[in-house]
Design an enzyme around this catalytic site. Structure first.
Site, PDB file in Angstrom:
ATOM      1  N   TRP B 321     -22.036 -19.401   6.014  1.00  0.00           N
ATOM      2  CA  TRP B 321     -22.905 -19.320   4.836  1.00  0.00           C
ATOM      3  C   TRP B 321     -23.885 -18.147   4.950  1.00  0.00           C
ATOM      4  O   TRP B 321     -24.225 -17.503   3.957  1.00  0.00           O
ATOM      5  CB  TRP B 321     -23.707 -20.635   4.692  1.00  0.00           C
ATOM      6  CG  TRP B 321     -24.583 -20.644   3.472  1.00  0.00           C
ATOM      7  CD1 TRP B 321     -24.240 -21.031   2.211  1.00  0.00           C
ATOM      8  CD2 TRP B 321     -25.961 -20.246   3.398  1.00  0.00           C
ATOM      9  NE1 TRP B 321     -25.307 -20.896   1.355  1.00  0.00           N
ATOM     10  CE2 TRP B 321     -26.367 -20.413   2.058  1.00  0.00           C
ATOM     11  CE3 TRP B 321     -26.881 -19.765   4.321  1.00  0.00           C
ATOM     12  CZ2 TRP B 321     -27.668 -20.129   1.623  1.00  0.00           C
ATOM     13  CZ3 TRP B 321     -28.167 -19.469   3.888  1.00  0.00           C
ATOM     14  CH2 TRP B 321     -28.556 -19.648   2.559  1.00  0.00           C
ATOM     15  N   HIS B 322     -24.305 -17.869   6.173  1.00  0.00           N
ATOM     16  CA  HIS B 322     -25.308 -16.822   6.356  1.00  0.00           C
ATOM     17  C   HIS B 322     -24.749 -15.423   6.171  1.00  0.00           C
ATOM     18  O   HIS B 322     -25.518 -14.476   5.973  1.00  0.00           O
ATOM     19  CB  HIS B 322     -25.959 -16.942   7.742  1.00  0.00           C
ATOM     20  CG  HIS B 322     -26.987 -18.033   7.783  1.00  0.00           C
ATOM     21  ND1 HIS B 322     -26.661 -19.348   8.003  1.00  0.00           N
ATOM     22  CD2 HIS B 322     -28.324 -18.005   7.607  1.00  0.00           C
ATOM     23  CE1 HIS B 322     -27.758 -20.078   7.963  1.00  0.00           C
ATOM     24  NE2 HIS B 322     -28.785 -19.294   7.719  1.00  0.00           N
ATOM     25  N   GLY B 323     -23.458 -15.263   6.227  1.00  0.00           N
ATOM     26  CA  GLY B 323     -22.913 -13.934   5.998  1.00  0.00           C
ATOM     27  C   GLY B 323     -21.437 -13.874   6.308  1.00  0.00           C
ATOM     28  O   GLY B 323     -20.924 -14.659   7.113  1.00  0.00           O
TER      29      GLY B 323
END
Lengths: 464, 473
Positions: B321-323
């Protein structure tokens, strides 16, 4: 009761914040008070963007609009100054500081014996192992310049923005601060130096038999005023050795101007600014002495020239550091007006031509940050100085960076015409210009950081 | 548009608050919606189509769920929602990453399309999924008015950088809300604290971190050991101060007009364990994965292998989700390993200070993984921290950065603790029965927002460096 009293204070708190917000919004409406340039930052501020469908749809218009709004905000300069003061509260400043300085310099190769040490060696043997592509092709004799050009292929001049960014980074990276003085540390880059030498060699080859090519790689203050050990401890490259290496890559047709020993003899004099990355007019004078030696002429005695002191000056290092020590002990700008003439014609970047300029302009009344503009009005596409006292038609073209601004005035008394072009903005082909204007001497003057930074070489080569 | 910008403060927010305050009650929601759509469009109106489309899909599927006469149809609508929203998230955020891997293995496709990441897509996608899931679970009624759901998904307070606000948290307040004077003050204060945290501390820490451990620069390899450690310490501070500042501003703006968003951070660097850290860090994301992934998979009340699988899935997704890069996945799995270690090996046997120090160290190295998408740079930094890179132990440039920022470092560390909150409470307690102290406290309360706003203005003017790290998520 206590909460009621506190509630009154808190209402004041909300009102105060709203007031600040409203004041900020109202000030932002003062369109007429929005600046377009920043003196301190020496740059044009973000212009109001033009609305197009593409820029609107992609959001580029809005991001540019936001940038314009903040960049030209009426109180910005004052707020920036306040921020710089506030940033000083982040910590303490020690007597010596190093900003940046994590660059890794390439190892300086041993100097070959070709033109080494700046000695003009017409009889010097070419070093076949130098890896110098231009020297490889120097067997081509005069008259083969167009062939040489074809062999070299088309080189694109780097875009203005690319050069500007690279130069900005090079000048201010690796900044060593000692009390009220800053020193730019030089990091040797093999490819960039080779590229610069190739360009100078190519110019000499192109103009063989038509003009004499001189090259002055100017050291900066750290190379002359700091000890070799100090520079080594900081991870930098010894500039004396580096310049010697530059010169060792030149072909026989290039005349290197060895300013280093001259400057080293005068380290107790005011030859470099402390708050700026340039040499002073006096520093440039000693380089000019070296040029005269190389050319075989007698330098003018500066005591015979009119001397002016334009007062306090705070340069690029101060703009970067905002050092209180520097502000308390600013530099000063002095200049010597050429005997032949002080008049100058200038072609600016907008294409405007004017004769209302001087070689040395007295900038005593100017802002402390802009006083060195008094030397040939700074970096321009082209300046022309015609000296009525020299009537032999001798002509030189100086292709330079800003170090050349301080050097150019010293040339005036030796030529009928001195042309000066900044390598970033010069619009002609250098070789065409030399031929069309009967230039006898083509002089390149670049600071070692820029010359060895990878931008100047392609810029020169692209104009050949 | 970022909150910490002149155009947001002096054009957008000033005009929005003025209009919002002047219009009658019934017009407040339309004003809020119009402002939110303008705010979102600032990053490119083309992305507004996507936001409105995803909201329309969620509105449709939620109504389908509520009106469905069978569990199968309800489930089909939920699946439809997940396919559409996660599909779009996958295309816009992960397609390039996946195609890059495919290209690396099979040599095709020849060219990877450059898909621009729509601003805030990770946040509003999760908000809308949580809404439809909650409707499916019967925890909240479907919103019949599309524009009100659009108001929820596009609300400029939290649309582009969180916190991930659940619909059920604000459903009632979308219909009716009221902010008391005390709440307005608290909102204004919270917003100004967040703004100051971002502009005065986070940006300055970012500058120090970028000087010492720059990404995409050869200089990274030449740093000294002390430089790597100090640089990563600044980054650790920056990332918390930056992200929590954004949440502070969002919560503050909400509170000014009667929205009560849940807290997103609870002083995570005071955590006593890695698990505790994740109870305090980006709470809205952790609780999303807990409620919509971890518990539906079986949570912890299951056999050990299933529990480990559940944890692996959650932490893989948290990282992803963060990247769209392997380092984020590695970062998620790194925490997965330490959480398992805490559960099965350490089992809470570490004494308090040691547990706290251990958690901080794990988090610190986690940020090293997080910062460098380039594995070569990552390896350089990790090696460099242990003296295996080109630089020496220290040097003048590291010393310069340290001395120039030593007070910033101390203040930033304090800002990561609850010391300020405790001192304020203590000071308020002392005002009981003491009018003079009450007056001093009152003046401080009155001055704090305006002073912080002024200081932020100054810092904003001076800072050309102003990225919001979390915009990429």
């Amino acid at each position: 009761m206590r909460m009621r009293k506190l509630g009154a204070y808190r209402r004041i708190g909300v009102a105060s914040a709203a007031l600040v917000l409203a004041a900020g919004a109202i000030i932002g409406l003062f369109y007429f008070a929005r600046p377009t340039t920043s003196t301190v930052e020496k740059r044009t501020l973000q212009p109001m963007p033009a609305l197009t469908w593409n820029s609107f749809w992609s959001g580029e218009y809005f991001s540019d609009l936001a940038l314009w709004y903040s960049d030209t905000y009426p109180l910005r300069e004052q707020l920036v100054a306040a921020d710089q003061a506030m940033s000083g509260l982040h910590g303490v400043k020690s007597e010596t500081q190093m900003l940046g300085g994590t660059k890794q310099a390439d190892e300086l190769p041993p100097v070959s014996n070709n033109n080494s040490g700046g000695a003009s060696s017409a009889d010097g043997a070419s070093d076949g192992e130098s890896g110098n592509t231009a020297s490889d092709s120097k067997t081509a004799e005069g008259g083969a310049s167009s062939k040489a050009k074809r062999e070299r292929g088309k080189v694109e001049v780097p875009a203005q923005e690319v050069m500007a960014e690279a130069i900005q980074n090079q000048v201010l990276d690796g900044l060593y601060v000692k009390g009220d003085a800053a020193y730019g540390i030089y990091y040797f880059d093999q490819d960039a130096v080779q590229g610069y030498a190739d360009a100078i060699n190519a110019a000499a080859e192109e103009l063989k038999g038509e003009a004499t090519v001189y090259s002055l790689v100017a050291p900066n203050s750290s190379g002359i005023l700091l000890s070799a050990q100090e520079v080594k401890d900081l991870g930098g490259t010894n500039q004396v050795d580096a310049i010697e290496y530059f010169y060792s890559l030149y072909d026989d047709d290039v005349h290197p101007i060895d300013a280093v020993p001259k400057l080293q003899e005068h380290t107790d004099e005011y030859i470099f600014y402390r708050t700026d990355h340039h040499w002073t007019s006096l520093g440039a004078y000693y380089a000019y002495e070296a040029f005269c030696e190389e050319k075989g002429i007698k330098p003018e005695d500066r005591d015979d020239m009119k001397h002016i002191n334009m007062g306090d000056f705070l340069g690029s290092y101060y703009a970067e550091l905002k050092s209180a020590e520097m502000a308390a002990n600013p530099d000063y700008v002095e200049a010597w007006i050429p005997n032949g003439t002080n008049k100058m014609r200038l072609w600016d970047q907008d294409g405007t031509v004017s004769d209302d300029y001087n070689v040395i302009t007295d900038t005593s009344d100017w802002d402390v940050s802009g006083k060195t503009m008094g030397f040939i009005m700074g970096d321009q596409p082209l300046q022309r100085i015609e000296n009525p006292k020299v009537t032999d038609g001798s002509t030189c073209l100086l292709i330079k960076d800003s170090f050349g601004d301080f050097f150019a005035p010293w040339l005036v008394d030796h030529y009928s015409t001195v042309y000066v072009g900044d390598f970033r903005y010069f619009e002609s082909n250098i070789d065409d210009f030399v031929r069309e204007n009967n230039v006898n001497d083509l002089i390149f003057c670049n600071n070692v950081t820029l010359a060895g930074g990878g931008v100047v070489g392609p810029a020169i080569l692209g104009r050949l | 548009m970022v909150f910490s910008s002149f155009v947001f403060l002096f054009v957008f927010l000033a005009v929005h608050l003025l209009v919002y305050a002047l219009v009658p009650e019934r017009a407040k929601n339309p004003v809020l919606l119009a402002s939110s759509l303008i705010f979102y469009s600032w990053g490119g109106p083309r992305f507004l189509v996507l936001l409105m489309g995803e909201t329309a899909a969620s509105w449709f599927f939620a109504l389908m769920i509520e009106r469905a006469d069978s569990q199968g149809r309800r489930r089909a609508a939920l699946v439809g929602e997940c396919v559409v929203l996660l599909g779009l998230l996958g295309i816009f955020k992960y397609a390039g990453f996946v195609l890059g891997m495919v290209q690396g293995v099979f040599g095709v496709p020849a060219e990877i399309p450059n898909i621009v990441l729509p601003i805030g897509i990770s946040f509003y996608t999760f908000q809308l999924i949580s809404y439809v899931c909650d409707v499916y679970r019967g925890e909240v009624h479907a919103q019949p008015a599309y524009w009100k759901l659009l108001l929820y998904s596009s609300l400029f307070h939290q649309c582009i950088a969180g916190p991930i606000v659940r619909y059920k948290t604000v459903a009632g307040e979308i219909e009716h809300r009221h902010a008391t004077r005390s709440e307005v003050y608290s909102g204004v204060r919270r917003f100004c604290v967040g703004l100051a945290k971002k502009t005065l501390l986070a940006n300055a820490c970012a500058a120090a971190a970028d000087t010492l451990v720059p990404t995409g620069s050869d200089a990274l390899a030449n740093q000294a050991v002390a430089g790597y450690w100090l640089g990563m310490l600044f980054y650790m501070l920056q990332i918390y101060l930056d992200f929590s500042a954004y949440s502070d501003m969002a919560i503050g703006m909400g509170r000014m007009i009667g929205f009560h968003y849940l807290e997103n951070f609870d002083h995570p660097y005071l955590a006593s364990s890695v698990q505790d850290f994740w109870r305090r860090w980006h709470i809205s994301l952790s609780s999303f994965f807990r409620d919509y992934v971890y518990i539906p998979l079986g949570g912890s009340r299951c056999a050990v292998p299933v529990y480990i699988r559940n944890m692996a899935v959650v932490w893989f997704l948290t990282g992803l989700w963060h990247g769209a890069s392997w380092n984020y996945i590695l970062w998620g799995m790194y925490f997965f390993v330490f959480l398992l270690l805490e559960r099965f090996v350490i089992r809470g046997r570490l004494p308090g200070p040691l547990g706290h120090a251990g958690a901080l160290l794990v988090v610190f190295f986690g940020w090293v993984l997080f910062r460098f998408e380039n594995f070569h740079e990552l390896a350089t930094v990790v090696k460099g921290m242990f003296g295996l890179a080109a630089g020496g132990l220290g040097g003048l440039s590291v010393q310069t950065v340290f001395l120039q920022n030593v007070f910033l470092l101390l203040v930033s560390i304090v800002a990561c603790t609850d010391l300020g909150t405790r001192l304020r409470k203590r000071a308020f307690g002392l005002t009981r029965g003491n009018d003079a102290l009450l007056a001093v406290f009152g003046v401080l309360e009155a001055a704090t927002p305006a002073v912080l706003l002024l200081l932020s203005m100054i810092a904003l003017a001076g800072a050309s460096y102003n990225p919001f790290i979390y915009f990429q998520f």
